[in-house]
Design an enzyme around this catalytic site. Sequence first.
Site, PDB file in Angstrom:
ATOM      1  N   SER A  14       0.867  -1.168   0.000  1.00 14.75           N
ATOM      2  CA  SER A  14       0.000   0.000   0.000  1.00 14.75           C
ATOM      3  C   SER A  14       0.898   1.210   0.000  1.00 14.75           C
ATOM      4  CB  SER A  14      -0.865  -0.016   1.272  1.00 14.75           C
ATOM      5  OG  SER A  14      -2.135   0.506   1.045  1.00 14.75           O
TER       6      SER A  14
ATOM      7  N   LYS B 275     -14.904  -7.112  -4.777  1.00 18.12           N
ATOM      8  CA  LYS B 275     -15.955  -6.761  -5.725  1.00 18.12           C
ATOM      9  C   LYS B 275     -15.927  -5.256  -5.952  1.00 18.12           C
ATOM     10  CE  LYS B 275     -18.724  -4.500  -4.088  1.00 18.12           C
ATOM     11  NZ  LYS B 275     -18.863  -3.173  -3.362  1.00 18.12           N
TER      12      LYS B 275
HETATM   13  P1  NAP Z   1     -10.429   2.825  -0.299  1.00 15.99           P
HETATM   14  O1  NAP Z   1     -10.284   2.811   1.193  1.00 15.99           O
HETATM   15  O2  NAP Z   1     -10.668   4.138  -0.962  1.00 15.99           O
HETATM   16  O3  NAP Z   1      -9.190   2.182  -1.045  1.00 15.99           O
HETATM   17  C1  NAP Z   1      -8.440   1.109  -0.542  1.00 15.99           C
HETATM   18  C2  NAP Z   1      -6.957   1.409  -0.710  1.00 15.99           C
HETATM   19  O4  NAP Z   1      -6.576   1.208  -2.054  1.00 15.99           O
HETATM   20  C3  NAP Z   1      -6.574   2.841  -0.412  1.00 15.99           C
HETATM   21  O5  NAP Z   1      -6.420   3.051   0.970  1.00 15.99           O
HETATM   22  C4  NAP Z   1      -5.289   3.010  -1.188  1.00 15.99           C
HETATM   23  O6  NAP Z   1      -4.200   2.631  -0.354  1.00 15.99           O
HETATM   24  C5  NAP Z   1      -5.433   2.021  -2.337  1.00 15.99           C
HETATM   25  N1  NAP Z   1      -5.677   2.760  -3.564  1.00 15.99           N
HETATM   26  C6  NAP Z   1      -6.674   3.635  -3.819  1.00 15.99           C
HETATM   27  N2  NAP Z   1      -6.575   4.131  -5.057  1.00 15.99           N
HETATM   28  C7  NAP Z   1      -5.474   3.565  -5.590  1.00 15.99           C
HETATM   29  C8  NAP Z   1      -4.835   3.693  -6.841  1.00 15.99           C
HETATM   30  N3  NAP Z   1      -5.313   4.500  -7.795  1.00 15.99           N
HETATM   31  N4  NAP Z   1      -3.720   2.955  -7.068  1.00 15.99           N
HETATM   32  C9  NAP Z   1      -3.245   2.142  -6.114  1.00 15.99           C
HETATM   33  N5  NAP Z   1      -3.808   1.997  -4.894  1.00 15.99           N
HETATM   34  C10 NAP Z   1      -4.913   2.704  -4.645  1.00 15.99           C
HETATM   35  O7  NAP Z   1     -11.586   1.847  -0.777  1.00 15.99           O
HETATM   36  P2  NAP Z   1     -12.380   0.697   0.016  1.00 15.99           P
HETATM   37  O8  NAP Z   1     -13.627   1.263   0.603  1.00 15.99           O
HETATM   38  O9  NAP Z   1     -11.474  -0.052   0.900  1.00 15.99           O
HETATM   39  O10 NAP Z   1     -12.845  -0.175  -1.232  1.00 15.99           O
HETATM   40  C11 NAP Z   1     -11.949  -0.970  -1.956  1.00 15.99           C
HETATM   41  C12 NAP Z   1     -12.743  -2.074  -2.659  1.00 15.99           C
HETATM   42  O11 NAP Z   1     -13.461  -2.804  -1.655  1.00 15.99           O
HETATM   43  C13 NAP Z   1     -13.794  -1.535  -3.639  1.00 15.99           C
HETATM   44  O12 NAP Z   1     -13.834  -2.332  -4.781  1.00 15.99           O
HETATM   45  C14 NAP Z   1     -15.094  -1.635  -2.857  1.00 15.99           C
HETATM   46  O13 NAP Z   1     -16.220  -1.856  -3.694  1.00 15.99           O
HETATM   47  C15 NAP Z   1     -14.830  -2.847  -1.982  1.00 15.99           C
HETATM   48  N6  NAP Z   1     -15.638  -2.848  -0.754  1.00 15.99           N
HETATM   49  C16 NAP Z   1     -15.740  -1.706   0.016  1.00 15.99           C
HETATM   50  C17 NAP Z   1     -16.583  -1.694   1.132  1.00 15.99           C
HETATM   51  C18 NAP Z   1     -16.764  -0.461   2.002  1.00 15.99           C
HETATM   52  O14 NAP Z   1     -17.611  -0.488   2.912  1.00 15.99           O
HETATM   53  N7  NAP Z   1     -16.008   0.608   1.825  1.00 15.99           N
HETATM   54  C19 NAP Z   1     -17.305  -2.858   1.467  1.00 15.99           C
HETATM   55  C20 NAP Z   1     -17.117  -4.015   0.703  1.00 15.99           C
HETATM   56  C21 NAP Z   1     -16.284  -3.996  -0.408  1.00 15.99           C
HETATM   57  P3  NAP Z   1      -2.803   3.425  -0.413  1.00 15.99           P
HETATM   58  O15 NAP Z   1      -3.133   4.880  -0.612  1.00 15.99           O
HETATM   59  O16 NAP Z   1      -2.166   3.132   0.903  1.00 15.99           O
HETATM   60  O17 NAP Z   1      -2.084   2.826  -1.591  1.00 15.99           O
END
Ligand code: NAP
Length: 305
Positions: free
Chosen positions: A35, A89
């Site tokens: 990350s 997903k």
């Molecule tokens: P998030 O917190 O915005 O993103 C997860 C991590 O991915 C970020 O902390 C970042 O880590 C990395 N990231 C973000 N953009 C990136 C990029 N352009 N290139 C490389 N790394 C990147 O999102 P999330 O809510 O965890 O969701 C991630 C996935 O899980 C999605 O597909 C979502 O549909 C799924 N999901 C989410 C939830 C929910 O409640 N939020 C529930 C179930 C499933 P770094 O900045 O440290 O690299």
Amino acid sequence: MPTKIALVGIGKIAVDQHVPALAASPDFTLAATISRKGEVAGVPSFTDFHAFLEACPDVPVVSLCLPPVPRFDYAEAALLAGRHVMLEKPPGATLAEVHELQALAASRGLTLYATWHSRMARAVAAAKAWLADKAVHEAHITWREDVRKWHPGQDWVFEPGGMGVFDPGINALSILTEILPQPVHLTEATLEVPANRQTPIAAQLRFTGHVTADFDWRQTGPQTWDITVETDRGPMALRMGGNVLEIAGKPVAGDADIMGEYPALYARMADLLRTRASDVDLAPMVHVADALSLGRRQTVAAFDF
Ligand code: NAP
């Protein structure tokens, strides 16, 4: 011995669900994180995926928890490096890229698992079993939640490929496509897109078979994740995101208080590894792609977090 696994994208879902599920898993041990900013205490961390692949040839499985748009490059690199891959997903930003990953995994004899966490909700299997010998007359999905609560500050959901309200809506569609005894297809959609954004904040869908869906990300207060189905032998409802099953208005299966979705995903991944199989069902994403293709766009009030 538990299998070593690496988590990529230490953000909201990794911290909320993947890390605790792995800590309790008899099948896996969290051996590395990748990350740019996030870390997990006590676990070796990398900021560059290729550096991880080079440094850790002994970690055979990677679980990708980052948003859909950047995910393909990581999945492809992992498969090319001989690692098994688990995808959050929606499994990708486009259907074609997931087809490519499927072919790559198959050609290398590797496991690819496109997870659908809502299918692991506690009452989904019971609902599927109950519906199996019924004729479905109509079904309706109500999936209304607060984007500020579940995606605080995550602008990627409103960028191309972020899918907007289909990010949670695809969870409902993953349940629908699992439990309905007959397939349906989308015939009509309305997409409500904020004036300052690229993806819908609400959507209304119509499918064959008298199936409809109402997705909305502007619901504050109590959240609604319901699927109701009318059959030749009475009504069925799945409530609380698939965790509670009601038949004729009475709860008969499930438990809204114990969330077992992510432990079940990792148990399934362990099974797939044992049997050297893959599991990639794109049916929920086909409906989303169809809605984005066929949907009539309405501009609504600008949205800011
Ligand atoms: P998030 O917190 O915005 O993103 C997860 C991590 O991915 C970020 O902390 C970042 O880590 C990395 N990231 C973000 N953009 C990136 C990029 N352009 N290139 C490389 N790394 C990147 O999102 P999330 O809510 O965890 O969701 C991630 C996935 O899980 C999605 O597909 C979502 O549909 C799924 N999901 C989410 C939830 C929910 O409640 N939020 C529930 C179930 C499933 P770094 O900045 O440290 O690299």
